[in-house]
Design an enzyme around this catalytic site. Structure first.
Site, PDB file in Angstrom:
ATOM      1  N   ARG A   1      47.816  -9.394 -24.655  1.00  0.00           N
ATOM      2  CA  ARG A   1      46.395  -9.090 -24.210  1.00  0.00           C
ATOM      3  C   ARG A   1      45.602  -8.050 -25.496  1.00  0.00           C
ATOM      4  O   ARG A   1      44.966  -7.254 -25.275  1.00  0.00           O
ATOM      5  CB  ARG A   1      46.276  -8.453 -22.932  1.00  0.00           C
ATOM      6  CG  ARG A   1      46.820  -9.155 -21.953  1.00  0.00           C
ATOM      7  CD  ARG A   1      45.920 -10.496 -21.667  1.00  0.00           C
ATOM      8  NE  ARG A   1      46.580 -10.919 -20.112  1.00  0.00           N
ATOM      9  CZ  ARG A   1      47.747 -12.080 -20.155  1.00  0.00           C
ATOM     10  NH1 ARG A   1      47.933 -12.416 -21.412  1.00  0.00           N
ATOM     11  NH2 ARG A   1      48.056 -12.426 -19.161  1.00  0.00           N
TER      12      ARG A   1
ATOM     13  N   SER B   1      42.548 -10.140 -13.649  1.00  0.00           N
ATOM     14  CA  SER B   1      43.649  -8.787 -13.671  1.00  0.00           C
ATOM     15  C   SER B   1      42.840  -7.573 -14.211  1.00  0.00           C
ATOM     16  O   SER B   1      42.210  -7.563 -15.430  1.00  0.00           O
ATOM     17  CB  SER B   1      44.707  -9.201 -14.547  1.00  0.00           C
ATOM     18  OG  SER B   1      45.211 -10.481 -14.254  1.00  0.00           O
TER      19      SER B   1
ATOM     20  N   GLU C   1      43.233  -3.676 -18.565  1.00  0.00           N
ATOM     21  CA  GLU C   1      42.864  -4.801 -19.120  1.00  0.00           C
ATOM     22  C   GLU C   1      41.511  -5.318 -19.533  1.00  0.00           C
ATOM     23  O   GLU C   1      41.044  -5.308 -20.635  1.00  0.00           O
ATOM     24  CB  GLU C   1      43.783  -6.044 -18.609  1.00  0.00           C
ATOM     25  CG  GLU C   1      43.626  -7.370 -19.531  1.00  0.00           C
ATOM     26  CD  GLU C   1      44.233  -8.460 -18.883  1.00  0.00           C
ATOM     27  OE1 GLU C   1      45.458  -8.455 -18.377  1.00  0.00           O
ATOM     28  OE2 GLU C   1      43.650  -9.436 -18.697  1.00  0.00           O
TER      29      GLU C   1
HETATM   30  P1  NAP Z   1      52.769 -13.994 -10.896  1.00  0.00           P
HETATM   31  O1  NAP Z   1      53.215 -15.439 -10.934  1.00  0.00           O
HETATM   32  O2  NAP Z   1      52.548 -13.528  -9.675  1.00  0.00           O
HETATM   33  O3  NAP Z   1      53.723 -13.215 -11.926  1.00  0.00           O
HETATM   34  C1  NAP Z   1      53.530 -11.847 -11.865  1.00  0.00           C
HETATM   35  C2  NAP Z   1      53.677 -11.302 -13.315  1.00  0.00           C
HETATM   36  O4  NAP Z   1      55.165 -11.481 -13.749  1.00  0.00           O
HETATM   37  C3  NAP Z   1      52.822 -12.144 -14.189  1.00  0.00           C
HETATM   38  O5  NAP Z   1      51.497 -11.422 -14.628  1.00  0.00           O
HETATM   39  C4  NAP Z   1      53.394 -12.534 -15.555  1.00  0.00           C
HETATM   40  O6  NAP Z   1      53.328 -11.897 -16.564  1.00  0.00           O
HETATM   41  C5  NAP Z   1      54.959 -11.977 -15.155  1.00  0.00           C
HETATM   42  N1  NAP Z   1      55.768 -13.358 -14.921  1.00  0.00           N
HETATM   43  C6  NAP Z   1      55.926 -14.328 -13.925  1.00  0.00           C
HETATM   44  N2  NAP Z   1      56.867 -15.364 -14.281  1.00  0.00           N
HETATM   45  C7  NAP Z   1      57.239 -15.197 -15.496  1.00  0.00           C
HETATM   46  C8  NAP Z   1      58.116 -15.551 -16.346  1.00  0.00           C
HETATM   47  N3  NAP Z   1      58.682 -16.762 -16.094  1.00  0.00           N
HETATM   48  N4  NAP Z   1      58.473 -14.991 -17.577  1.00  0.00           N
HETATM   49  C9  NAP Z   1      57.892 -13.885 -18.040  1.00  0.00           C
HETATM   50  N5  NAP Z   1      56.683 -13.356 -17.046  1.00  0.00           N
HETATM   51  C10 NAP Z   1      56.672 -13.917 -15.933  1.00  0.00           C
HETATM   52  O7  NAP Z   1      51.469 -14.104 -11.846  1.00  0.00           O
HETATM   53  P2  NAP Z   1      49.852 -14.125 -11.415  1.00  0.00           P
HETATM   54  O8  NAP Z   1      48.990 -13.094 -11.122  1.00  0.00           O
HETATM   55  O9  NAP Z   1      49.744 -15.226 -10.451  1.00  0.00           O
HETATM   56  O10 NAP Z   1      49.382 -14.853 -12.796  1.00  0.00           O
HETATM   57  C11 NAP Z   1      49.767 -16.144 -13.325  1.00  0.00           C
HETATM   58  C12 NAP Z   1      49.514 -16.259 -14.674  1.00  0.00           C
HETATM   59  O11 NAP Z   1      48.197 -15.947 -15.119  1.00  0.00           O
HETATM   60  C13 NAP Z   1      50.047 -14.958 -15.457  1.00  0.00           C
HETATM   61  O12 NAP Z   1      50.429 -15.371 -16.789  1.00  0.00           O
HETATM   62  C14 NAP Z   1      48.983 -13.765 -15.811  1.00  0.00           C
HETATM   63  O13 NAP Z   1      49.067 -13.130 -16.992  1.00  0.00           O
HETATM   64  C15 NAP Z   1      47.807 -14.819 -15.757  1.00  0.00           C
HETATM   65  N6  NAP Z   1      46.646 -14.461 -15.213  1.00  0.00           N
HETATM   66  C16 NAP Z   1      45.753 -13.508 -16.103  1.00  0.00           C
HETATM   67  C17 NAP Z   1      44.650 -12.969 -15.542  1.00  0.00           C
HETATM   68  C18 NAP Z   1      43.823 -12.281 -16.287  1.00  0.00           C
HETATM   69  O14 NAP Z   1      42.693 -11.971 -15.751  1.00  0.00           O
HETATM   70  N7  NAP Z   1      44.396 -11.802 -17.480  1.00  0.00           N
HETATM   71  C19 NAP Z   1      44.176 -13.274 -14.091  1.00  0.00           C
HETATM   72  C20 NAP Z   1      44.965 -13.939 -13.546  1.00  0.00           C
HETATM   73  C21 NAP Z   1      46.211 -14.792 -13.913  1.00  0.00           C
HETATM   74  P3  NAP Z   1      52.115 -12.422 -17.643  1.00  0.00           P
HETATM   75  O15 NAP Z   1      51.077 -11.709 -17.015  1.00  0.00           O
HETATM   76  O16 NAP Z   1      52.588 -11.410 -18.847  1.00  0.00           O
HETATM   77  O17 NAP Z   1      52.047 -13.757 -17.815  1.00  0.00           O
END
Ligand code: NAP
Length: 363
Positions: free
Chosen positions: A180, A250, A346
């Protein structure tokens, strides 16, 4: 070369297609749904319009804020200057033996680009489905989701130095992408505007399904469109629609801590989600840390922690930017008290004259 003119002149629709500043107060678009005004809010459709308006405003000593859709900002108060909304459109595609090369105007809507590619059987961006915002914001944040980040496809970013009007191209390395993170949050944060992004999408496509929510899909059978649909379904079930409930996705970054710090947490919380990084450090889920502090659904005034996803802060109706910031500060303190980790926002914070340091703003 295929050139698609995706110009949808939203300025003409709302009668704002001007290259001069008018002294009218207008609301600043932001997905938090916070009611904040600026002296001028103007969409810009061309590079020359962008430079002209920026120079006119700064000549009057007005601060200028560049926005796409306002999807990753917390605006703390009325803005004492001009807000320019990047609406430079257009997508050009060229094809080589092993890849498609896209040149995209910064004002294109990100999710429209993802669909545009999939409709033309150009895969790669499907894990990045439904991310709010415009293409020009994607490199700033190095947007990422479900194991894919923009930097994997980004070939270049075209930038204008607004003081001189000079345009230059940064290659991927020069963009200094991180989690990010990019040069656009640091050295090029001020006096520069992203006007186009170049992507390279390889024809040798591999589905990326290593995130838990996508693991049920069969890598041998799944199509890019099916991954897109799965990501949309997951996101819709977990994340509130900003059009209904104001939010900026996020709010905090996932902290990356050293292995000793991670061991301390894992001794007390055997099931803590954690993801080892290539440099030996450990990524922990910020949403999980917040949830452990009992803050899921927690309310402070009109601001609240989403009860579906603790990493998302929401505007429960008429919240001010300061109320959301106060909630963010409370969360940071609670997480620090319990885990000795200071969460880093973020979302970017904007005060009356421009971006402000989030730590200062919320402490
Ligand atoms: P999640 O699946 O509940 O997982 C929680 C966190 O663990 C994620 O943020 C992800 O980090 C990390 N993670 C999960 N599986 C992983 C793997 N196999 N390898 C490495 N890291 C892992 O997450 P969630 O909140 O539902 O989000 C799913 C994805 O969408 C994530 O990549 C998240 O970053 C992205 N997202 C981004 C935003 C935003 O506003 N920036 C909002 C919603 C979702 P990472 O964040 O580093 O991927």
């Amino acid at each position: 070369m295929q050139v698609i003119d995706s110009t949808e002149n939203d300025a003409n629709k709302i009668g704002l297609n001007k290259t001069t500043l008018e002294d009218v107060a207008l609301e600043i678009p932001n997905t938090f749904g916070i009611h904040v005004n600026a002296q001028h809010v103007l969409p810009v459709h061309t590079e020359s319009e962008l430079v002209t308006l920026w120079q006119q405003a700064t000549a009057k000593n007005q601060p200028v804020l560049m926005l796409g859709s306002g999807s990753n900002v917390l605006i703390l108060e009325n803005f004492a200057g001009t807000v320019l909304l990047n609406r430079i459109r257009g997508i050009q595609i060229t094809e080589s033996a092993d890849a498609w090369h896209l040149h995209i105007g910064a004002g294109e809507v990100w999710n429209d680009l993802v669909n545009f590619c999939l409709d033309r059987h150009i895969p790669g961006l499907e894990n990045l489905a439904l991310i709010p915002g415009r293409v020009g914001s994607a490199p700033v944040q190095n947007i990422g989701a479900y194991g894919v980040e923009l930097e994997q496809f980004c070939k270049y970013v075209d930038v204008i130095q607004l003081k001189t009007g000079e345009k230059f191209r940064l290659n991927k390395t020069q963009c200094k992408f991180g989690f990010r993170e990019s040069i656009f949050k640091h050295e090029l944060r001020e006096h520069h505007a992203i006007v186009a992004v170049g992507l390279c999408l390889k024809k040798a496509w591999q589905p990326i399904l290593n995130y838990g929510d996508l693991k049920h899909l069969d890598p041998q059978q799944v199509t890019p469109r099916q991954i897109y649909n799965a990501v949309c379904t997951i996101r819709r079930s977990k994340l509130p629609d900003p059009a209904v409930l104001g939010n900026a996705g996020s709010f905090f970054k996932n902290p990356i801590i050293n292995s000793t710090e991670a061991d301390n947490i894992l001794q007390s919380y055997l099931n803590a989600p954690h993801h080892p990084q290539s440099d030996g450090r450990i990524k922990v889920a910020a949403g999980w840390l917040i949830e452990q502090c009992g803050l899921k659904g927690f309310k402070l005034g009109n601001a609240a922690v989403c009860d579906h996803h603790a990493l998302v802060l929401i505007n429960n109706g008429n919240a001010s930017g300061r109320e959301i910031a106060a909630l963010a500060n409370h969360i940071r303190q609670q997480v620090a008290n319990r885990f000795a980790i200071w969460l880093e926002p973020e979302v970017r914070f904007v005060g009356k004259c421009g971006e402000v340091d989030a730590f200062t703003a919320i402490s």
